[in-house]
Design an enzyme around this catalytic site. Structure first.
Site, PDB file in Angstrom:
ATOM      1  N   ASP A 355       0.855  -1.175   0.000  1.00 33.84           N
ATOM      2  CA  ASP A 355       0.000   0.000   0.000  1.00 33.84           C
ATOM      3  C   ASP A 355       0.898   1.235   0.000  1.00 33.84           C
ATOM      4  OD1 ASP A 355      -2.302   1.525   0.146  1.00 33.84           O
ATOM      5  OD2 ASP A 355      -2.267   1.592   2.329  1.00 33.84           O
ATOM      6  N   ASP A 644      -1.532  -1.164   6.050  1.00 33.43           N
ATOM      7  CA  ASP A 644      -1.988  -0.780   7.379  1.00 33.43           C
ATOM      8  C   ASP A 644      -3.499  -0.608   7.451  1.00 33.43           C
ATOM      9  OD1 ASP A 644      -2.223   1.457   5.841  1.00 33.43           O
ATOM     10  OD2 ASP A 644      -1.047   2.776   7.123  1.00 33.43           O
ATOM     11  N   ASP A 648      -6.612  -3.483   3.328  1.00 32.72           N
ATOM     12  CA  ASP A 648      -5.476  -4.351   3.027  1.00 32.72           C
ATOM     13  C   ASP A 648      -5.657  -5.763   3.604  1.00 32.72           C
ATOM     14  OD1 ASP A 648      -4.036  -2.296   1.759  1.00 32.72           O
ATOM     15  OD2 ASP A 648      -3.304  -1.570   3.682  1.00 32.72           O
TER      16      ASP A 648
END
Length: 952
Positions: A355, A644, A648
């Site tokens: 990410d 985080d 995700d």
């Protein structure tokens, strides 16, 4: 009352979830709804049951075989005890000691694995962050604070800047409201909210301006909303459910160890049966043996001993210890590993899907450039009055706040506004916004509005009333007094920065009189806006960006040099994503970037076939991330996923190894991940990869060491039994005697203690080898690949032959000294035991480095040398201490037999020159290979089937 799972949540209608908008729910109604809908909580994973964790360690095939061997040995020990009327002589005690050692090893190893799993689970629980503890709700017409788990359907919740949204719901009222939803949608910038926006549930989550979502954070403004979904029914809860449906991938090491375990199992069973058949055939000349229980118990016990020789009992224990050591080292580097195999998996990973927000970037908007007509463009290392003026004006015209608590900054509000406060703290004499406003008092404010895209503040500066406006450049520039040429120049700079994915704000100002202010305050909002936000003096443009982590850039460079492909997956727009990816060197010439909407138009097959072409994915949904991870896995790549956010979590669990952020990471991401980075530092991933590769090599070294000894033991015991039955058939003292090569206790002593300590030392010993200059290892690659199988075979065979020679020389010496048949066997067995044990320790030294022993620094490798000395002490203890020697069926007078000592201590030295020549040859080959194998680009790790097709 209906069951919870059957309850259908009421839709938003005219009565807005059957709630009084002004007074909210009554206490009685709230309690009634809680009984129907349950608590506002997301289901958490069950607590670890230590007993079940311990039992889970016994699933391994090696453990099962060893347990069966121990049970059989106990049975026959009991039969022997019964036959001897339960008189425990030395031989009978030994029969009970042998299975006890096996059982001790199995139970101890299982305990090590269980303790590590329980410790990791506790560490994860300590890191976990729960949902917001408190929520402000209207109950019985009064605003009160309650535990967020007590929020229920229909509650009216009040929110302001800094609050965490406790549940999903629909806005009733909002003023300058924006919400940070990066953990859910991937958007790095706050999402503007508006209670008057059309309520279209078909819109993507990020575009539903009328809704607030659980776990998001209020950046600016105030608002009231009615709760429409709690707990598992929120968007957060739905993703959590999606996570629970994903199956965790088996680690590469688990695949290899499982295969190895099956091989050992089949070999052990084959040798057990082969030994029994061989002994039965030997007994054909004397069929009376078949009627004796002693014969059959001896046959089976010898078979079990041979099976024990074939199975390296320490494999599971030593592998677990090495992995546990790796876990501890990672913990010191702020990484919490939830299971042992996770570290090794990272060492095999070929792709890292990461990410962007907060992982590759700092998740902190930072001012990187400014522009005005006087100084043109200047960076923030060129501090002057114009720079400070823009910073101070931007700080005054904002609702954000920045406080310092325990040497840590606590930002509240829109990240773009917070960026001004960071610069204020660094460069202004006022340092904080509070001090700035104390000096330059705020008189009046017109909050930011998404329609006009401006915010206005009136402050008293140097006894003058200063109107400060900040907002979108394309809007604000047209309200200034600039001529057309200057406007074009400013807009040109704005477009240039926008193309670089910068967030750009314009700042303008003007002075007003006290009289104008007094009149202004009596007028309506439209008049105020028209008067204040026109005929402005242009002060400058401010460019800001969520900057990449410097550590991440270095980590990505190392990843590329190691044959690992980094991939960015984000919810941001594609221009911002590509700009960040370019600065981090993720996106290079020839790479492709794709949006979520474009991804939807690709079939799974198209995505899988072209997956290696894409380096950046923008505007993606959680389902898209799963598709990306699965596509890589279909191409046989070991995939790591860092992140985080809640969005995700499904991909974190589906990937081969998931790495969640410990500080900014959501509860859902931590539960789904294999590893939690306590410091949110992406560079820790590089350490994990390096650590994983090092651990894999250490495990290979330990396995090779164990197998070399096992091969030598099988050759010595199995073939020795077969050969020496014929060699000794005419030796008078041995006629009618049962010949054994090594006792089961001697074999276990060598397997567990003699090279057990060196195996642990190999796990503790740091290596000078660079494991980051090679491509990742295929998860399908045999653990014996790259010459390990051949080296193991010839070295094990060599040691086995040396041991057989020593056995014969020991027997011959004893025979020539007219010893009894029992002493001949004991002297031969003792010398073979010494040779086998000493060569096992030599192997540990040989495997600690690629260089020959005489070229290695003993002070650097002191742990291995110390463990070898310790192991040799245990070996000599058995050989020389008479009372212990008797238990191990050894020759009691070895210390007074120089010839036997020469055989036992001299034959192992033959290995030193052989290993030296072999290693020097390998070093020359590797030197030539490394020159032609520099990693220049990413290459797919091919499956065995793909390799065969490529060869054709």
């Amino acid at each position: 009352m209906k069951k919870k799972k059957e309850m259908i949540y009421p839709e938003v209608g005219n009565e807005l979830l059957q709630t009084n908008i002004k007074k909210g729910l009554t206490t009685e109604e709230a309690e009634s709804r809680k009984k129907i809908y349950g608590n506002n909580e997301i289901k958490k994973s069950k607590k670890v049951n230590p007993f079940l964790v311990y039992l889970g360690q016994f699933k391994d095939i090696l453990v099962i075989i060893l347990m069966c061997a121990a049970m059989l040995s106990y049975i026959f020990a009991l039969i022997s005890a019964s036959r001897h009327n339960w008189v425990f002589d030395t031989e009978l005690i030994v029969e009970f000691i042998e299975p006890s050692i096996i059982l001790f090893v199995v139970l101890t190893n299982s305990l090590v694995g269980a303790i590590q799993e329980i410790k990791s689970a506790k560490a994860v629980d300590a890191l976990s962050k729960l949902n917001p503890l408190q929520a402000k709700v209207v109950r019985n017409g009064i605003l009160i604070s309650i535990d967020s788990k007590d929020v229920t359907i229909g509650d009216i919740v009040m929110l302001e800047a800094g609050d965490v949204v406790p549940a999903d719901g629909y806005l009733l009222f909002s003023s300058n409201l924006s919400s940070i939803e990066s953990s859910l949608t991937g958007e790095s910038e706050p999402s503007l909210k508006d209670h008057l926006a059309p309520r279209d549930m078909q819109l993507p989550l990020a575009d539903r301006k009328f809704m607030l979502y659980s776990s998001s954070i209020i950046a600016t403004g105030v608002g009231y909303y009615v709760v429409s979904a709690i707990g598992q029914q929120t968007e957060l809860g739905k993703i959590s459910s999606l996570v629970s449906q994903q199956k965790e991938a088996m680690s590469p090491l688990q695949i290899k160890i499982n295969k190895l375990g099956k091989i050992f199992g089949y070999v052990g069973i084959a040798l057990f049966l082969g030994s029994m058949i061989m002994q039965i055939l030997f007994a054909i000349p004397n069929t009376a043996h078949y009627k004796e229980l002693y014969f059959w118990s001896t046959v089976i016990i010898n078979g079990v001993s041979l099976a024990v020789a074939a199975i390296p009992e320490g494999l599971i224990a030593f592998t677990s210890i090495i992995l546990a050591i790796g876990v501890q080292r990672m913990a010191k580097k702020r990484a919490i590993v939830k299971d042992l195999m996770a570290v090794e998996s990272l060492g095999s990973c070929a792709v890292i899907c990461s990410d962007k927000t907060g992982t590759l970037t700092q998740n902190k908007m930072t001012i990187i450039d400014l522009y005005n007509l006087d100084d043109k463009k200047f960076s923030n290392n060129q501090i002057n009055n114009n720079y400070l003026k823009l910073i101070e004006y931007g700080s005054l015209c904002s609702e954000a706040n920045l406080s310092l608590e325990n040497n840590e900054y606590k930002p509240v509000g829109d990240p773009t506004e917070v960026s001004f406060l960071y610069e204020l703290e660094k460069y202004s004499s006022f340092k904080t916004k509070k001090e700035l406003e104390k000096q330059y008092e705020r008189i009046h404010v017109l909050p930011f509005d998404s329609d006009r895209k401006l915010m206005t503040s009136i402050n008293k500066i140097d006894n003058k009333l200063k109107v400060i406006i900040k907002g979108a450049p394309d809007v604000l520039i047209n309200r200034t007094l600039l001529d057309e040429k200057s406007k074009d120049k400013v807009l040109e700079i704005n477009n240039e920065w926008a193309n670089n994915a910068y967030r750009v704000l314009a700042i303008a100002s003007k002075e007003i009189t006290k009289k104008e202010l007094d009149i202004l305050l009596t007028k309506d909002l439209d008049y105020q806006l028209d008067f204040l936000e026109n005929n402005l003096n242009f002060d400058g443009l401010v460019a800001m960006i969520d900057p990449p982590r410097e550590e991440a850039k270095d980590a990505i460079a190392v990843c590329k040099m190691s044959g690992i492909k980094p991939v960015m997956i984000t919810g941001d727009n594609i221009n911002t994503a590509v700009a960040i990816a370019k600065s981090l060197n993720i996106y290079n010439e020839g790479d492709l970037a794709i949006t979520g909407s474009q991804l939807e138009n690709l079939s799974d097959e198209e995505l899988t076939n072209n997956i290696d072409k894409y380096s950046v994915y923008a505007r993606v949904k959680p389902e898209d991330k799963l598709r990306i991870v699965n596509a890589w896995q279909k191409r046989n790549q070991v995939v790591a996923m860092t992140g985080d956010g809640v969005n995700d979590a499904p991909a974190l669990k589906a990937s081969d190894i998931g790495c969640a952020m410990g500080i900014t990471g959501t509860e859902a991401s931590k539960q789904a991940a294999n590893m939690i980075l306590a410091d949110d530092n992406f560079s820790t991933i590089v350490s994990a990869v390096k650590n994983g590769r090092s651990i894999y090599q250490k495990i290979k070294n330990v396995i090779q060491n164990l197998l070399i000894t096992s091969i030598a033991e099988v050759i010595l015991v199995f073939f020795g039994l077969l050969i020496f039955k014929f060699v000794f058939k005419d030796w008078e003292p041995l006629k009618g005697k049962d010949i054994y090569i090594l006792s089961a206790t001697q074999l276990l002593w060598i397997n567990l203690f003699t090279h057990g300590f060196p195996a642990i030392a190999l796990g503790l010993q740091n290596s000078k080898e660079d494991y980051m200059n090679k491509r990742p290892i295929s998860k399908y690659e045999s653990i014996f690949a790259n010459g390990m199988g051949w080296n193991t075979l010839w070295q094990g065979t060599l040691i086995g032959i040396l041991s057989m020679i020593s056995y014969y020389l020991g027997a011959l010496w004893s025979f020539n000294n007219n010893d009894t048949g029992e002493d001949i066997i004991r002297s031969a067995s003792t010398i073979a035991f010494l040779v086998l044990g000493i060569t096992a320790t030599f192997n540990s030294i040989n495997l600690m480095s690629k260089k020959p022993i005489i070229m290695s620094n003993p002070f650097y490798y002191w742990k291995v040398y110390a463990s070898v000395i310790f192991s040799l002490a245990f070996l000599l203890l058995v050989a020389f201490v008479k009372k212990i020697t008797v238990v191990f069926k050894g020759y009691e007078n070895l210390i007074n037999s120089p010839t036997l000592l020469a055989y036992g201590l001299g034959l192992p030295l033959i290995l030193i020159p052989i290993y030296f020549v072999h290693k020097m040859f390998l070093l020359l080959l590797e030197k030539k290979k490394n020159k032609s194998n520099l990693i220049k680009d990413f290459q797919m790790i091919l499956s065995p089937k793909e390799r065969k097709m490529l060869k054709k």
